[in-house]
Design a protein around this motif. Structure first.
Motif, PDB file in Angstrom:
ATOM      1  N   GLY A  68       1.028  -1.337  -0.499  1.00 51.77           N
ATOM      2  CA  GLY A  68       0.200   0.217   0.112  1.00 51.77           C
ATOM      3  C   GLY A  68       0.417   1.320   0.153  1.00 51.77           C
ATOM      4  O   GLY A  68       2.307   1.205  -0.218  1.00 51.77           O
ATOM      5  N   PRO A  69       0.637   2.321   0.295  1.00 48.13           N
ATOM      6  CA  PRO A  69       1.235   3.946  -0.011  1.00 48.13           C
ATOM      7  C   PRO A  69       2.066   4.204   0.779  1.00 48.13           C
ATOM      8  O   PRO A  69       3.196   4.461   0.897  1.00 48.13           O
ATOM      9  N   GLU A  70       1.726   3.438   2.194  1.00 47.93           N
ATOM     10  CA  GLU A  70       2.240   3.677   3.085  1.00 47.93           C
ATOM     11  C   GLU A  70       3.781   2.014   3.550  1.00 47.93           C
ATOM     12  O   GLU A  70       4.685   2.925   3.816  1.00 47.93           O
ATOM     13  N   ALA A  71       3.883   1.553   2.974  1.00 54.13           N
ATOM     14  CA  ALA A  71       4.842   0.430   2.523  1.00 54.13           C
ATOM     15  C   ALA A  71       5.722   0.926   1.478  1.00 54.13           C
ATOM     16  O   ALA A  71       7.020   0.685   1.995  1.00 54.13           O
ATOM     17  N   SER A  72       5.944   2.111   0.853  1.00 58.00           N
ATOM     18  CA  SER A  72       6.660   2.182  -0.040  1.00 58.00           C
ATOM     19  C   SER A  72       7.649   3.149   0.819  1.00 58.00           C
ATOM     20  O   SER A  72       6.587   4.404   0.777  1.00 58.00           O
ATOM     21  N   VAL A  73       8.452   3.775  -0.107  1.00 56.15           N
ATOM     22  CA  VAL A  73       9.381   4.690   0.206  1.00 56.15           C
ATOM     23  C   VAL A  73      10.083   4.959  -0.781  1.00 56.15           C
ATOM     24  O   VAL A  73      11.150   6.240  -0.774  1.00 56.15           O
ATOM     25  N   VAL A  74      10.357   5.191  -2.121  1.00 57.61           N
ATOM     26  CA  VAL A  74      10.681   5.016  -3.558  1.00 57.61           C
ATOM     27  C   VAL A  74       9.963   5.079  -4.235  1.00 57.61           C
ATOM     28  O   VAL A  74       8.691   4.095  -4.338  1.00 57.61           O
ATOM     29  N   ARG A  75       9.741   5.726  -5.074  1.00 54.14           N
ATOM     30  CA  ARG A  75       8.398   6.453  -6.005  1.00 54.14           C
ATOM     31  C   ARG A  75       9.337   6.587  -7.485  1.00 54.14           C
ATOM     32  O   ARG A  75      10.084   7.448  -7.707  1.00 54.14           O
ATOM     33  N   TYR A  76       9.263   5.321  -8.973  1.00 50.07           N
ATOM     34  CA  TYR A  76       9.765   5.974  -9.703  1.00 50.07           C
ATOM     35  C   TYR A  76       8.810   6.718 -11.074  1.00 50.07           C
ATOM     36  O   TYR A  76       7.162   5.548 -10.721  1.00 50.07           O
ATOM     37  N   LEU A  77       8.797   7.353 -11.207  1.00 46.12           N
ATOM     38  CA  LEU A  77       7.949   7.960 -12.093  1.00 46.12           C
ATOM     39  C   LEU A  77       8.364   8.538 -13.466  1.00 46.12           C
ATOM     40  O   LEU A  77       9.091   9.258 -14.069  1.00 46.12           O
ATOM     41  N   LEU A  78       6.884   8.049 -13.949  1.00 44.60           N
ATOM     42  CA  LEU A  78       6.983   8.410 -15.949  1.00 44.60           C
ATOM     43  C   LEU A  78       6.061   8.901 -16.251  1.00 44.60           C
ATOM     44  O   LEU A  78       4.975   8.383 -16.006  1.00 44.60           O
ATOM     45  N   ARG A  79       6.437   9.724 -17.079  1.00 47.74           N
ATOM     46  CA  ARG A  79       5.377  10.832 -17.752  1.00 47.74           C
ATOM     47  C   ARG A  79       5.612  10.752 -19.269  1.00 47.74           C
ATOM     48  O   ARG A  79       7.323  10.741 -19.942  1.00 47.74           O
ATOM     49  N   TRP A  80       4.648  10.489 -19.801  1.00 46.95           N
ATOM     50  CA  TRP A  80       4.995  10.092 -21.651  1.00 46.95           C
ATOM     51  C   TRP A  80       4.587  10.890 -22.195  1.00 46.95           C
ATOM     52  O   TRP A  80       3.227  11.224 -22.248  1.00 46.95           O
ATOM     53  N   SER A  81       5.038  11.154 -23.408  1.00 47.29           N
ATOM     54  CA  SER A  81       3.822  12.267 -24.370  1.00 47.29           C
ATOM     55  C   SER A  81       3.768  11.111 -25.836  1.00 47.29           C
ATOM     56  O   SER A  81       4.397  10.960 -26.055  1.00 47.29           O
ATOM     57  N   LEU A  82       2.691  11.110 -26.208  1.00 46.03           N
ATOM     58  CA  LEU A  82       2.364   9.673 -26.638  1.00 46.03           C
ATOM     59  C   LEU A  82       2.267  10.107 -28.434  1.00 46.03           C
ATOM     60  O   LEU A  82       1.822  11.359 -28.686  1.00 46.03           O
ATOM     61  N   HIS A  83       2.442   9.539 -29.106  1.00 45.07           N
ATOM     62  CA  HIS A  83       2.019   9.842 -30.756  1.00 45.07           C
ATOM     63  C   HIS A  83       0.744   9.875 -30.723  1.00 45.07           C
ATOM     64  O   HIS A  83       0.290   8.949 -30.369  1.00 45.07           O
ATOM     65  N   ARG A  84       0.445  10.959 -30.877  1.00 46.87           N
ATOM     66  CA  ARG A  84      -1.015  11.485 -31.761  1.00 46.87           C
ATOM     67  C   ARG A  84      -2.178   9.507 -32.850  1.00 46.87           C
ATOM     68  O   ARG A  84      -2.662   9.527 -32.102  1.00 46.87           O
ATOM     69  N   GLU A  85      -0.505   9.132 -33.550  1.00 47.14           N
ATOM     70  CA  GLU A  85      -1.089   8.507 -34.525  1.00 47.14           C
ATOM     71  C   GLU A  85      -1.521   6.716 -33.948  1.00 47.14           C
ATOM     72  O   GLU A  85      -1.975   5.312 -34.310  1.00 47.14           O
ATOM     73  N   THR A  86      -0.461   6.778 -32.684  1.00 47.62           N
ATOM     74  CA  THR A  86      -1.182   5.510 -31.928  1.00 47.62           C
ATOM     75  C   THR A  86      -1.583   5.608 -30.709  1.00 47.62           C
ATOM     76  O   THR A  86      -1.667   4.817 -29.673  1.00 47.62           O
ATOM     77  N   MET A  87      -1.813   6.847 -29.986  1.00 47.91           N
ATOM     78  CA  MET A  87      -2.519   6.430 -28.972  1.00 47.91           C
ATOM     79  C   MET A  87      -3.949   5.578 -28.486  1.00 47.91           C
ATOM     80  O   MET A  87      -3.892   4.644 -27.217  1.00 47.91           O
ATOM     81  N   ALA A  88      -4.136   5.262 -29.845  1.00 46.07           N
ATOM     82  CA  ALA A  88      -5.758   4.779 -29.812  1.00 46.07           C
ATOM     83  C   ALA A  88      -5.237   2.553 -29.379  1.00 46.07           C
ATOM     84  O   ALA A  88      -5.954   2.212 -28.388  1.00 46.07           O
ATOM     85  N   GLU A  89      -4.490   2.577 -30.782  1.00 48.96           N
ATOM     86  CA  GLU A  89      -3.803   1.044 -29.808  1.00 48.96           C
ATOM     87  C   GLU A  89      -3.018   0.973 -28.364  1.00 48.96           C
ATOM     88  O   GLU A  89      -3.123   0.491 -27.361  1.00 48.96           O
ATOM     89  N   TYR A  90      -2.361   2.444 -27.669  1.00 47.38           N
ATOM     90  CA  TYR A  90      -1.515   2.493 -26.859  1.00 47.38           C
ATOM     91  C   TYR A  90      -3.021   2.425 -25.708  1.00 47.38           C
ATOM     92  O   TYR A  90      -2.876   1.581 -24.487  1.00 47.38           O
ATOM     93  N   TRP A  91      -3.962   3.178 -25.906  1.00 47.05           N
ATOM     94  CA  TRP A  91      -5.082   2.203 -24.430  1.00 47.05           C
ATOM     95  C   TRP A  91      -5.717   1.318 -24.931  1.00 47.05           C
ATOM     96  O   TRP A  91      -6.403   0.614 -23.801  1.00 47.05           O
ATOM     97  N   SER A  92      -5.596   0.954 -25.593  1.00 49.09           N
ATOM     98  CA  SER A  92      -6.435  -0.368 -25.811  1.00 49.09           C
ATOM     99  C   SER A  92      -4.853  -1.682 -25.158  1.00 49.09           C
ATOM    100  O   SER A  92      -5.504  -2.501 -25.257  1.00 49.09           O
ATOM    101  N   GLN A  93      -3.585  -0.944 -25.203  1.00 44.34           N
ATOM    102  CA  GLN A  93      -2.394  -2.085 -24.678  1.00 44.34           C
ATOM    103  C   GLN A  93      -2.218  -1.368 -23.329  1.00 44.34           C
ATOM    104  O   GLN A  93      -1.782  -2.543 -22.905  1.00 44.34           O
ATOM    105  N   ALA A  94      -2.892  -0.165 -22.846  1.00 48.68           N
ATOM    106  CA  ALA A  94      -1.953  -0.372 -21.726  1.00 48.68           C
ATOM    107  C   ALA A  94      -2.090  -0.827 -20.228  1.00 48.68           C
ATOM    108  O   ALA A  94      -1.577  -0.913 -19.250  1.00 48.68           O
ATOM    109  N   GLU A  95      -3.251  -1.212 -20.119  1.00 44.37           N
ATOM    110  CA  GLU A  95      -3.159  -1.979 -18.941  1.00 44.37           C
ATOM    111  C   GLU A  95      -3.452  -3.126 -18.911  1.00 44.37           C
ATOM    112  O   GLU A  95      -1.640  -3.065 -17.843  1.00 44.37           O
TER     113      GLU A  95
END
Length: 128
Positions: free
Chosen positions: A20-47
């Protein structure tokens, strides 16, 4: 300034086992700007991309967000109990495969950051 909302594919934080959030000490943050052409495919595979990364030993949690505006930006963070757990997770070949494939197919620009709690506020503060 960007406003973020939970990702439609992972609207709630996901935790492994008793993590849970209380168990974590380190956080790895990822920020992505997506290709507009492949956004629909990204959303179908993101999960499946994020779920497979969460299943790799070492991580204890995952949260995912998208920008509220029309901007094709997504953000995810993984929580870890300590730096050793992060190192084990990050060195796993599956993580490199997942991130490399995602970056090459869906991402225009990416940023990653490794965070630790502030020494002044080392645990989450809750009101009430």
């Amino acid at each position: 300034q960007e406003l973020w909302e939970p990702s439609p594919v992972l609207p709630e934080p996901q935790y492994r086992g008793s993590g849970g959030p209380e168990a974590s000490v380190v956080r790895y943050l990822l920020r992505w700007s997506l290709h507009r052409e492949t956004m629909a495919e990204y959303w179908s595979q993101a999960e499946s991309i994020w779920t497979r990364a969460l299943e790799v030993e070492g991580t204890c949690g995952l949260s995912a967000f998208r920008a509220l505006a029309v901007s094709p930006r997504v953000m995810a963070w993984f929580d870890f109990a300590d730096l050793a757990a992060f190192a084990r997770w990050y060195s796993n070949p599956l993580i490199h495969d997942e991130l490399t494939v995602a970056n090459s197919r869906f991402v225009v620009a990416s940023q990653s950051e490794l965070w630790m709690p502030s020494p002044r506020v080392p645990v989450p503060m809750r009101l009430g």
